[in-house]
Write a protein that holds these residues in place. Structure first.
Motif, PDB file in Angstrom:
ATOM      1  N   VAL A   1       0.838  -1.254   0.158  1.00  0.00           N
ATOM      2  CA  VAL A   1      -0.058   0.021   0.173  1.00  0.00           C
ATOM      3  C   VAL A   1       0.830   1.197   0.018  1.00  0.00           C
ATOM      4  O   VAL A   1       1.833   1.437   0.980  1.00  0.00           O
ATOM      5  CB  VAL A   1      -1.052   0.150   1.157  1.00  0.00           C
ATOM      6  N   PRO A   2       0.799   2.087  -0.967  1.00  0.00           N
ATOM      7  CA  PRO A   2       1.706   3.216  -0.996  1.00  0.00           C
ATOM      8  C   PRO A   2       1.132   4.379   0.121  1.00  0.00           C
ATOM      9  O   PRO A   2       0.295   4.298   0.655  1.00  0.00           O
ATOM     10  CB  PRO A   2       1.382   3.840  -2.385  1.00  0.00           C
ATOM     11  N   GLY A   3       2.301   5.102   0.366  1.00  0.00           N
ATOM     12  CA  GLY A   3       2.228   5.946   1.627  1.00  0.00           C
ATOM     13  C   GLY A   3       2.858   7.308   1.204  1.00  0.00           C
ATOM     14  O   GLY A   3       3.721   7.508   0.274  1.00  0.00           O
ATOM     15  N   SER A   4       2.677   8.112   2.149  1.00  0.00           N
ATOM     16  CA  SER A   4       3.373   9.503   2.071  1.00  0.00           C
ATOM     17  C   SER A   4       4.950   9.170   2.145  1.00  0.00           C
ATOM     18  O   SER A   4       5.458   8.663   2.996  1.00  0.00           O
ATOM     19  CB  SER A   4       3.128  10.625   2.932  1.00  0.00           C
ATOM     20  N   PRO A   5       5.873   9.979   1.216  1.00  0.00           N
ATOM     21  CA  PRO A   5       7.401   9.878   1.200  1.00  0.00           C
ATOM     22  C   PRO A   5       7.795  10.603   2.693  1.00  0.00           C
ATOM     23  O   PRO A   5       8.990  10.330   2.914  1.00  0.00           O
ATOM     24  CB  PRO A   5       7.797  10.581   0.021  1.00  0.00           C
ATOM     25  N   LEU A   6       6.844  11.107   3.268  1.00  0.00           N
ATOM     26  CA  LEU A   6       7.245  11.630   4.386  1.00  0.00           C
ATOM     27  C   LEU A   6       7.137  11.088   5.675  1.00  0.00           C
ATOM     28  O   LEU A   6       7.598  11.484   6.945  1.00  0.00           O
ATOM     29  CB  LEU A   6       6.553  13.423   4.643  1.00  0.00           C
ATOM     30  N   ASP A   7       6.461   9.981   5.554  1.00  0.00           N
ATOM     31  CA  ASP A   7       6.089   9.167   6.723  1.00  0.00           C
ATOM     32  C   ASP A   7       6.853   7.987   6.682  1.00  0.00           C
ATOM     33  O   ASP A   7       6.940   7.208   5.882  1.00  0.00           O
ATOM     34  CB  ASP A   7       4.591   8.797   6.471  1.00  0.00           C
TER      35      ASP A   7
END
Length: 374
Positions: A259-265
């Motif tokens: 599942v893709p997520g924010s690159p900042l997390d």
């Protein structure tokens, strides 16, 4: 929707005791168990040979061999809490788990057995999950459950428990790192009770009384991927246990979904990397269903049972053959087929020497038929 499974087999009471004695003996893991039974023809014959093999492998003392009384006691105690110790091919043993090369020879199964034979999808992720991650785990577990899939996960905090709780009515399997009476984390004992009472189940390869240690969690993770058609990684930081599950899934030929997520997390760093490496990007349950649908109709062909084994050839290695094989081994894994070719001795002799070394605590087996010296 159903998964095609082979006809079930059943161990005799005496065989079950022998199998349990062998797998509970020192330096015998699932791969060693299979090698011993294949080599000597039965668990009973292998048990008789353990002391001699370990001594020839260089053991300073013979490892502990599980006694008949200990095995009988474990079987009785397991039955008292509703745990059946099942072999591959027996009803209730997850069919796809039986296909991996380090499948547990005896698996402790508790709860309703037919959930173990449903098509399963693993869902795992961060223990310190975000609110969005928890919500997505619930959505995809619910939708997969409604589509006929059972959900497998590790009963951990965060993503695992969210996936279990939302799939209680449609089917979920808790894969435990410790024994059935040593639940981790302890706060999830109520969740496990709900899983069992709702008509789902739990599995463990560990004996009763075994509290999970750090090294047991990767072993547990290979079972999560092993029972499933594929594994969905919802959130995973770099170097997380969920990425270990993804690696096992790849090695076992299972589908890996991320599942893709924010690159900042940082909790999404591992899943985003999986997508870069070729994992299937998932934003809804249909992404998973469409990927595993072609696999659904393929029959699951289990390995031979003990009763199907041919009598083993008892090849005694010569001293110079043993020395030649040991000299080719080192800390870097090497393929068993390569050892056979390089030593120019029979496959039975090479495998006997490897068993000797392993039972002496000097050899480690890896996936893909690879071995190395400890």
């Amino acid at each position: 929707m159903d998964i095609k499974t082979p006809a079930t087999t059943r161990l005799t009471d005496a065989q079950r005791i022998d199998w349990l004695r062998l797998i509970r003996s020192d330096n015998v893991g699932p791969r060693t168990f299979r090698s011993l039974v294949n080599h000597f023809g039965s668990a009973r014959a292998a048990l008789d040979r353990l002391p001699g093999l370990a001594q020839r492998g260089g053991a300073s003392r013979v490892g502990r061999i599980c006694t008949q009384a200990e095995a009988e006691r474990e079987i009785d105690n397991s039955r008292r809490i509703g745990v059946a110790l099942l072999a591959p091919g027996e009803y209730g043993y997850p069919p796809r788990l039986a296909l991996i090369d380090d499948s547990p020879p005896l698996l402790g199964v508790r709860g309703v057995l037919n959930v173990q034979t449903q098509p399963m999808i693993g869902i795992v992720g961060s223990r310190n999950a975000s609110g969005a991650g928890l919500k997505f785990a619930q959505i995809i577990a619910r939708d997969l459950g409604n589509a006929g899939f059972a959900i497998a996960s590790g009963l951990a905090r965060g993503i695992d428990q969210a996936a279990h709780r939302v799939s209680l009515e449609t089917g979920t399997v808790a894969v435990l790192a410790g024994g059935h009476d040593k639940i981790y984390p302890a706060e999830h004992e109520d969740l496990l009770a709900a899983i069992i009472s709702s008509g789902s189940g739990a599995i463990s390869e560990m004996p009763l009384g075994h509290g999970p240690r750090a090294r047991d969690f990767p072993r547990r993770n290979r079972l999560i991927s092993g029972v499933a058609l594929g594994v969905v990684i919802v959130e995973a930081a770099h170097r997380s246990g969920s990425l270990i599950t993804a690696r096992f899934a790849n090695e076992q030929g299972r589908e890996v979904f991320a599942v893709p997520g924010s690159p900042l997390d940082p909790r999404a760093a591992g899943t985003n990397d999986l997508i870069k490496q070729g994992a299937t990007l998932v934003t809804e349950a249909d992404d998973v269903i469409n990927a595993v649908q072609p696999i659904m109709g393929r029959p699951v062909e289990l390995p031979m049972s003990e009763s199907d084994q041919h009598p083993a050839m008892d090849d005694e290695p010569a001293a110079n053959d043993r020395a030649r094989i040991v000299s080719l081994l080192g800390p870097s894994p090497i393929g068993i087929d390569d050892l056979i070719r390089m030593t120019d001795v029979s496959a039975a002799v090479v495998r006997t020497v490897l068993l000797e070394l392993e039972l002496a605590g000097r050899l480690e087996r890896h996936g893909g038929g690879m071995v190395s010296l400890l």
